[in-house]
Write a protein that holds these residues in place. Structure first.
Motif, PDB file in Angstrom:
ATOM      1  N   CYS A 715       0.861  -1.188   0.000  1.00  0.00           N
ATOM      2  CA  CYS A 715       0.000   0.000   0.000  1.00  0.00           C
ATOM      3  C   CYS A 715       0.894   1.234   0.000  1.00  0.00           C
ATOM      4  O   CYS A 715       1.745   1.410   0.892  1.00  0.00           O
ATOM      5  N   ALA A 716       0.727   2.117  -0.984  1.00  0.00           N
ATOM      6  CA  ALA A 716       1.467   3.375  -1.059  1.00  0.00           C
ATOM      7  C   ALA A 716       0.664   4.472  -0.395  1.00  0.00           C
ATOM      8  O   ALA A 716      -0.558   4.575  -0.606  1.00  0.00           O
ATOM      9  N   VAL A 717       1.323   5.313   0.440  1.00  0.00           N
ATOM     10  CA  VAL A 717       0.656   6.387   1.183  1.00  0.00           C
ATOM     11  C   VAL A 717       1.149   7.726   0.627  1.00  0.00           C
ATOM     12  O   VAL A 717       2.367   7.977   0.581  1.00  0.00           O
ATOM     13  N   THR A 718       0.234   8.612   0.257  1.00  0.00           N
ATOM     14  CA  THR A 718       0.599   9.894  -0.347  1.00  0.00           C
ATOM     15  C   THR A 718      -0.241  10.988   0.280  1.00  0.00           C
ATOM     16  O   THR A 718      -1.475  10.885   0.357  1.00  0.00           O
ATOM     17  N   GLY A 719       0.455  12.084   0.734  1.00  0.00           N
ATOM     18  CA  GLY A 719      -0.285  13.221   1.237  1.00  0.00           C
ATOM     19  C   GLY A 719      -0.828  14.031   0.084  1.00  0.00           C
ATOM     20  O   GLY A 719      -0.073  14.406  -0.819  1.00  0.00           O
ATOM     21  N   ILE A 720      -2.121  14.335   0.143  1.00  0.00           N
ATOM     22  CA  ILE A 720      -2.735  15.148  -0.904  1.00  0.00           C
ATOM     23  C   ILE A 720      -2.781  16.600  -0.430  1.00  0.00           C
ATOM     24  O   ILE A 720      -1.993  17.454  -0.862  1.00  0.00           O
ATOM     25  N   THR A 721      -3.633  16.920   0.521  1.00  0.00           N
ATOM     26  CA  THR A 721      -3.591  18.256   1.145  1.00  0.00           C
ATOM     27  C   THR A 721      -2.977  18.186   2.526  1.00  0.00           C
ATOM     28  O   THR A 721      -2.626  19.216   3.115  1.00  0.00           O
ATOM     29  N   ALA A 722      -2.874  16.987   3.063  1.00  0.00           N
ATOM     30  CA  ALA A 722      -2.178  16.820   4.343  1.00  0.00           C
ATOM     31  C   ALA A 722      -0.673  16.768   4.093  1.00  0.00           C
ATOM     32  O   ALA A 722      -0.223  16.223   3.066  1.00  0.00           O
ATOM     33  N   SER A 723       0.115  17.285   5.054  1.00  0.00           N
ATOM     34  CA  SER A 723       1.583  17.340   4.904  1.00  0.00           C
ATOM     35  C   SER A 723       2.210  16.218   5.713  1.00  0.00           C
ATOM     36  O   SER A 723       1.964  16.084   6.934  1.00  0.00           O
ATOM     37  N   PRO A 724       3.036  15.367   5.030  1.00  0.00           N
ATOM     38  CA  PRO A 724       3.732  14.306   5.761  1.00  0.00           C
ATOM     39  C   PRO A 724       4.642  14.932   6.826  1.00  0.00           C
ATOM     40  O   PRO A 724       5.311  15.937   6.606  1.00  0.00           O
ATOM     41  N   GLY A 725       4.674  14.335   7.975  1.00  0.00           N
ATOM     42  CA  GLY A 725       5.521  14.818   9.072  1.00  0.00           C
ATOM     43  C   GLY A 725       4.858  15.892   9.891  1.00  0.00           C
ATOM     44  O   GLY A 725       5.154  16.025  11.083  1.00  0.00           O
ATOM     45  N   ASP A 726       3.969  16.734   9.279  1.00  0.00           N
ATOM     46  CA  ASP A 726       3.260  17.770  10.033  1.00  0.00           C
ATOM     47  C   ASP A 726       1.871  17.286  10.470  1.00  0.00           C
ATOM     48  O   ASP A 726       1.470  17.474  11.616  1.00  0.00           O
TER      49      ASP A 726
END
Length: 863
Positions: A715-726
């Motif tokens: 499963c690949a996880v991608t931030g769309i409007t959410a920011s990874p790490g924040d």
């Protein structure tokens, strides 16, 4: 000859005559080939003469009798003009005219009276006519119709010229100052047929005359010219037929035998009516025989009044058809028939000039009778049967005829009380019908009898081959017919020893079996006795004896299987195979080796699996040779590419030979689907709210079914409007999911990081990839929605339900106090409700008043 059939007569084309119900008196008129003239009635009694005498002074009675008998007395004023003519009596007093006849068929006097003054009464040929004088005079006519048993009246107003009314041969004629009138009674139609002819003023005829149904008169058209007019009634057309002749002055106008003659300055002229052309012609008419009858049907003694309507006749010869000497030369005779029969009454006129006839039926009672097949049997096995017949009739039954099942009738044959008959070929209910006929050719109603025919061979009874375990105890064995039968079948049975011995191995039995109609099998109760002796299979016999409707087959054999005999069963109750194996092998075993050949039947059929889609159904026999303990049933499997649950095939053993069936006799074959499962997210969207501490979003990934092998997916996880790490913890690599055999569900956990920044909702996208051991399912991409908890709760799943119900779910930080507000212009806001979000998610609904304009909704934190 034409026949006018009244509606009360029923023509029977099969018998060729009229069927006449009992007690029915029908009117029947025979029409000759040529037209006839007016009806002449004759009411002369059969025996004796009519006399009429006035007794008394100014108020007395007219006494009428027949040779002193059948007398009646009619009150009447003083009268001296009593007229008696052909059985008719007529007279008048100062106020009335009276007229009477004797209805011979009823043996009753029929009379009437009519009011009036100044009478000119005549009673001739069955017609009474009279006139009244003065300016308001009138003409009246009466005739008694024996067909309809009533007096029929006619007449016309107007002063009668020449002080007379002509009444002769059934025609009444007179003239007024402007017209000639003529009438005749027509018994066929039952009405007076009237006619008239006008003439110029002061041209009234002085020589109006009638005779033989013809009316004639002359009218002066000048000093030396005249016109002769003539009329005759043609009953075939129901009209008076007119004719005329212009000539010089006319004298000596006469009618003789329907021939009109007159003299002119140039000689004598003649006119006669031609019935063929329906026109008047020069010369004599052709005499034509024609008559009507008062009735043509009734039981004897039957009185018939014959009414002559012949044209131009001078002599009449009647033959009433019931004997050599039963004749008459009267013009309109009355005759009494005293024997039963169907007679032809004939009339010839003027020698053999013309003749006609009609049938007189003196028996209208239909024969009655019965018919029985084989003395009343309800069932026969042979088409050749015997009929028993009986019939009665007042005149005697002479003939009979038959049919099968409503088919064509046979020819009439002489009546007999017995007859050999052959039924139709088909088995089933067969019906034989008969009609009887008497001397008068009356035909009875159709009389029928039915019988059940089955000419097929009788059924054969036998015992169904039976093997019984020694331990069976009380049990029933099947007795069968080789086919059903349309009659009850009765057979007796009794047991006898074979290698088995009664009282040691079984209990003797005997009795009787009755198979109902269309029944093939019944059972016999038997009792098998068990012992502890090791012994081979033993037998005893069941013998059958025919009682009715059956043929006995060979004696039935019952085999008792010893307790130590081998038993056969499935090796196990459940079997499993893969769909892709092509075939499945199912073991059937004996409980040990046997010295006998053992046979057992098997059947593989539907369980939850479908024959010819998932497997091929099979049936057959397994044969265990001596010493063999295992045999296999092979079930062909049908592979497909459908992802489906396990399915089952039902297996059954039955009909073992030299062995007994031992549980399990049924087994289940489970077909495991070996198509790869599909992998998918359980839903396309997941929601979670920020919290004061970290929260975890769980995303479910599923298999479509349990699988026998390991399945892997990433499963690949991608931030769309959410920011990874924040906003969330971003995995360093794709998340791997591993499904061991039988597992169907895995969860992916994502840690959500809170912050204190007021922000809109944010999204993360998850995508399934790198499938191993399975294939992509319907949902391979999912979205995680993060709702901010730093501001007022976010509205989610906003709807307006039925009846204007506003509904929403509020997502925010737990413990928040907030308001729900609405506006119609986005400037002025109204608070609708104050709420506390206890758990972080709150469902809310509020009615919207009817007629409100469009509204906007928002949430606002309350300090």
């Amino acid at each position: 000859m034409k026949f006018l059939r009244p509606r009360t007569l029923a023509w029977n084309p099969a018998s060729g005559h009229f069927g006449i119900p009992a007690l029915l008196v029908a009117i029947f008129v025979a029409l000759a080939t040529w037209p006839a003239t007016s009806a002449v009635f004759d009411f002369t009694p059969l025996n004796g003469n009519v006399s009429a005498v006035y007794v008394g002074g100014s108020s007395g009675n007219v006494q009428i009798s027949i040779s002193g008998a059948n007398g009646i007395s009619v009150p009447s004023g003083n009268t001296q003009n009593i007229t008696v003519n052909n059985g008719m009596v007529a007279w008048s007093d100062s106020t009335k005219i009276y007229y009477y006849v004797l209805d011979a068929a009823l043996n009753q006097w029929k009379g009437e009276s009519a009011n009036g003054t100044s009478f000119d009464v005549s009673a001739v040929d069955g017609v009474v006519a009279w006139s009244t004088g003065g300016a308001n005079g009138s003409a009246s006519c009466r005739v008694y119709d024996p067909l309809r048993r009533s007096w029929r009246s006619s007449g016309a107003n107007g002063a009668i010229q020449n002080s007379q009314i002509l009444n002769r041969h059934g025609v009444v004629a007179w003239n007024t100052s402007s017209a000639v009138h003529y009438q005749t009674y027509e018994p066929i139609r039952g009405t007076w047929q009237t006619g008239s002819a006008t003439f110029p003023v002061n041209k009234a005829p002085s020589d109006l005359t009638t005779g033989d149904g013809v009316v004639a008169w002359s009218i002066s058209t000048g000093s030396t010219t005249s016109t002769v007019n003539y009329r005759v009634y043609d009953p075939q057309t129901g009209t008076w037929v007119a004719g005329s002749n212009n000539n010089s002055a006319t004298t000596s106008l006469t009618i003789t035998d329907a021939l009109i003659s007159w003299s002119t300055s140039s000689g004598n002229l003649f006119r006669g009516y031609n019935g063929t052309t329906r026109q008047w012609q020069s010369g004599s008419p052709v005499p034509v025989a024609y008559f009507a009858v008062s009735t043509n049907a009734g039981n004897q003694p039957l009185i018939v009044q014959f009414i002559d309507m012949s044209l131009g006749a001078t002599a009449w010869n009647w033959n009433f058809g019931d004997g050599t000497f039963n004749t008459s030369t009267r013009r309109s005779p009355t005759y009494r028939y005293t024997t039963f029969g169907r007679f032809t009454a004939s009339l010839s006129v003027n020698g053999n000039g013309s003749s006609t006839n009609q049938t007189i039926l003196t028996d209208i009672t239909l024969p009655t009778g019965t018919i029985a097949i084989n003395n009343g049997s309800t069932f026969v096995t042979n088409r050749n049967v015997a009929l028993t017949l009986s019939a009665t009739d007042n005149s005697g039954v002479t003939a009979m005829r038959f049919n099968n099942d409503g088919g064509d009738w046979t020819e009439w044959e002489t009546f007999a009380t017995a007859k050999a008959w052959t039924l139709n070929t088909n088995n089933g209910t067969r019906t034989v019908s008969v009609q009887y006929r008497d001397v008068a050719l009356n035909t009875s109603a159709t009389i029928s009898a039915s019988v059940q025919l089955d000419s097929s061979p009788l059924p054969i009874v036998s015992l169904v081959g039976t093997n019984l375990a020694e331990s069976a105890g009380s049990i029933s064995v099947i007795v069968a017919l080789d086919r059903t039968y349309t009659r009850p079948v009765v057979v007796s049975y009794a047991t006898s020893n074979g290698t088995a011995t009664a009282t040691q191995d079984y209990t003797s039995a005997s009795g009787r079996l009755t198979f109902p109609v269309n029944t093939r099998t019944l059972t016999i109760p038997l009792n098998i006795l068990q012992d502890s002796t090791l012994e081979p299979s033993e037998t005893f016999l069941i013998h059958f004896t025919a009682v009715s409707n059956v043929v006995v087959g060979t004696p039935g054999v019952v085999t008792i299987l010893d307790d130590e005999i081998a038993s056969v069963s499935f090796a196990q109750a459940e079997y499993t195979t893969l769909e892709s194996n092509g075939t499945a092998t199912v073991a059937v075993s004996l409980n040990g080796p046997s010295s006998r050949t053992i046979r057992v039947s098997y059947l593989a059929t539907n369980g939850t699996a479908t024959a010819d889609l998932d497997f091929t159904p099979v049936t057959g026999d397994l044969v265990f040779a001596p010493g063999t303990t295992v045999q296999n049933i092979v079930v062909p499997l049908l592979n497909d590419s459908l992802d489906e649950f396990p399915e089952t095939v039902s297996l059954q053993l039955f009909a073992a030979t030299n062995a007994v069936l031992l549980s399990p006799t049924t087994a289940i074959l489970t077909i495991l689907d070996d198509d790869k499962p599909v992998i998918f997210f359980s839903q396309p969207t997941y929601s979670i709210s920020e919290s004061n501490g970290s929260s975890v979003a769980k995303v479910s990934v599923r298999l479509s079914k349990p699988y026998t092998e390991e399945v892997n997916v990433e499963c690949a996880v991608t931030g769309i409007t959410a920011s990874p790490g924040d906003d969330y913890d971003q995995p360093a690599v794709n998340i791997g999911l591993r499904y061991l055999a039988g597992q169907t569900n895995k969860d992916i956990s994502l840690t959500i990081r809170p912050d204190s920044i007021l922000e809109p909702q944010e999204t993360i996208e998850l995508t399934l990839t790198e499938f191993s051991g399975g294939s992509p399912g319907p949902v391979t991409t999912a979205t995680v929605v993060i709702y901010d908890n730093d501001g007022a709760p976010v509205m989610s799943e906003v709807t307006v339900g039925a009846g204007g119900q506003f509904q929403a779910t509020f997502i925010g930080a737990a413990g928040q106090v907030f308001a729900v507000e609405s506006s119609t212009n986005l400037v002025n806001w109204t608070q609708l409700s104050r709420l506390t979000n206890t758990t972080g998610t709150l469902n809310f609904s509020l009615p919207i008043p009817p007629g409100n304009p469009g509204q906007f909704f928002r949430t606002r934190l309350i300090p």
